[in-house]
Design a protein around this motif. Structure first.
Motif, PDB file in Angstrom:
ATOM      1  N   LYS A 288      21.833  63.661  -7.871  1.00  0.00           N
ATOM      2  CA  LYS A 288      20.871  64.446  -6.998  1.00  0.00           C
ATOM      3  C   LYS A 288      19.561  63.624  -7.205  1.00  0.00           C
ATOM      4  CE  LYS A 288      23.014  68.756  -8.365  1.00  0.00           C
ATOM      5  NZ  LYS A 288      22.929  70.083  -9.226  1.00  0.00           N
ATOM      6  N   LEU A 289      19.395  62.582  -6.360  1.00  0.00           N
ATOM      7  CA  LEU A 289      18.251  61.817  -6.325  1.00  0.00           C
ATOM      8  C   LEU A 289      17.362  62.486  -5.142  1.00  0.00           C
ATOM      9  CD1 LEU A 289      20.078  58.173  -6.671  1.00  0.00           C
ATOM     10  CD2 LEU A 289      18.819  59.562  -8.620  1.00  0.00           C
ATOM     11  N   PRO A 290      15.988  61.798  -5.459  1.00  0.00           N
ATOM     12  CA  PRO A 290      14.983  62.875  -4.521  1.00  0.00           C
ATOM     13  C   PRO A 290      15.346  62.377  -3.071  1.00  0.00           C
ATOM     14  CG  PRO A 290      13.905  61.348  -6.224  1.00  0.00           C
ATOM     15  CD  PRO A 290      15.288  61.134  -6.587  1.00  0.00           C
ATOM     16  N   SER A 291      15.102  63.276  -2.203  1.00  0.00           N
ATOM     17  CA  SER A 291      15.416  63.198  -0.862  1.00  0.00           C
ATOM     18  C   SER A 291      14.697  62.334  -0.117  1.00  0.00           C
ATOM     19  CB  SER A 291      15.328  64.583  -0.258  1.00  0.00           C
ATOM     20  OG  SER A 291      13.967  65.156  -0.052  1.00  0.00           O
ATOM     21  N   ASP A 292      13.487  61.934  -0.319  1.00  0.00           N
ATOM     22  CA  ASP A 292      12.609  60.982   0.127  1.00  0.00           C
ATOM     23  C   ASP A 292      13.075  59.599  -0.135  1.00  0.00           C
ATOM     24  OD1 ASP A 292      11.639  61.240  -2.118  1.00  0.00           O
ATOM     25  OD2 ASP A 292       9.585  61.247  -1.517  1.00  0.00           O
TER      26      ASP A 292
END
Length: 411
Positions: A288-292
């Motif tokens: 679950k890595l940052p969306s940006d």
């Protein structure tokens, strides 16, 4: 300081090789393993297999018992080596120019001689250090053994002794996981010294191999790193690979992520101490890595990390998402097959399966995850990579590390 071979080395090397049974008090020359001190009618069952139960030419019960004893003995010595490594005793003996008594070793170390004596006993009787003078009871660490026993050397085994020591802390919790109504796994917090020990293992290993041997196996990567790209290491622990690459390639920017906030804080502190402004460390789940971060990185690495992740399929999909088109992914995992039977004879199999039992599977299963295990095997790795949408460019050996395999992928 490590010195070259000397007359002391030659002297030390002659002692145990020339040992003859019966020269010690108590005389062991008449001892045989199957002569127990108990009366014949009280002999343990394992020493007396039923007549005709053993086919001719096959392993005897005694042979198997002695093999098991060697394994148990090695386990005890491993723990003693961990103690010596953590206490700094191998470093002390490495600095001694002459054979020394237990008292002299203790004095040089600034430690209590009673504990030093027992540690010296464990090391001398197992052949880790040499007995030089049996009358004076002096001991010496031959120079050629120093790189194997001092933790700062890449070929040192003592960080792995400490790793076994760390895993031993969790055995009680692992046992509970076997029960169908027991806990599903063991939290990372149970392994209190893991990140520090893994940093010892990874730092010395990567310093010698990552830039000069591993990176050159990937065409064009070194030139990209020199010109400047974005790189991220997944499951980085205290950030050894990122710190090493950041120092060698100042034009590139290096990220490291791990579930452990304390490890990230330690990596950030280390980067500051080395004056590395091109590193960033943060606590994130690889699945679950940052969306940006979509299409952000030209190069992604995961060194022996994906098999620990609770949800590896999601993590590999995240790798694909954060890679720029044409970006590369280096997945490094333990070399092996997906079937246990096909790993029999693999010299690293016993260590890797035991590591998996005591750590890798429990920490993944704690999150009700996949529990891949250390040797999830080439077949399973290739299948999961293909399902993630990444293109597998090749499977290569890792230079200088025969137990590992490099899966090079591209988006």
């Amino acid at each position: 300081m490590v010195h070259g071979p000397s007359s002391r080395d030659r002297h030390a090397g002659n002692t145990l090789n020339s040992f003859q049974p019966g020269t010690l008090h108590g005389r062991f020359d008449n001892f045989t393993p199957n002569k127990m001190s108990t009366p014949d009618h009280q002999q343990p069952d394992f020493m007396m297999p039923p007549p005709g139960s053993q086919p001719s030419g096959e392993e005897s019960t005694m042979e198997f018992a002695m093999k098991m004893f060697e394994i148990v003995k090695a386990g005890f010595v491993c723990m003693a080596m961990s103690v010596g490594s953590r206490a700094g005793l191998f470093e002390v003996m490495g600095r001694l120019e002459e054979p020394a008594t237990c008292q002299e070793i203790a004095d040089a170390a600034g430690m209590r001689v009673r504990y030093v004596r027992e540690w010296v006993g464990a090391m001398a009787t197992s052949g880790v250090i040499d007995v030089v003078d049996m009358e004076k009871e002096t001991f010496f660490l031959p120079r050629h053994r120093i790189p194997v026993l001092l933790s700062q050397f890449r070929r040192s085994v003592t960080p792995f002794c400490q790793l076994a020591d760390c895993f031993a802390q969790a055995t009680g919790e692992v046992v509970k996981c076997f029960a169908k109504d027991g806990p599903t796994g063991v939290p990372y917090s149970t392994y209190s010294t893991l990140q520090d020990v893994m940093y010892l293992v990874r730092r010395s290993h990567h310093e010698d191999t990552l830039v000069d041997h591993f990176i050159p196996t990937i065409p064009g990567l070194k030139e990209k790193l020199e010109s400047g790209i974005h790189v991220i290491d997944l499951g980085c622990g205290r950030g050894a690979p990122s710190l090493i690459m950041a120092s060698r390639f100042p034009n590139s920017t290096f990220y490291g992520i791990d579930l452990d906030p304390k490890a990230m804080a330690a990596a950030t502190k280390e980067a500051a101490s080395e004056d590395l402004s091109n590193t960033f460390f943060a606590a994130h789940d690889a699945a679950k890595l940052p969306s940006d971060w979509s299409n952000k990185f030209e190069y992604v690495t995961a060194f022996d990390a994906i098999h620990d992740v609770a949800f590896p399929e999601e993590a590999l999909q995240e790798v694909r998402r954060i890679l720029k088109p044409g970006g590369l992914f280096s997945l490094v995992e333990i070399k092996g097959n997906s079937k246990i039977s096909e790993n029999v004879g693999n010299p690293f199999g016993p260590v890797m399966y035991s590591t998996s039992l005591l750590h890798c599977v429990p920490v993944s299963m704690h999150f009700k995850g996949k529990g891949l295990g250390t040797i999830w095997g080439k077949q399973s790795v290739c299948t999961m990579l293909q399902e993630s949408g990444l293109r597998l460019l090749g499977v290569m050996d890792v230079p200088e590390v025969p137990e590992e395999c490099h899966y090079l992928c591209q988006k």
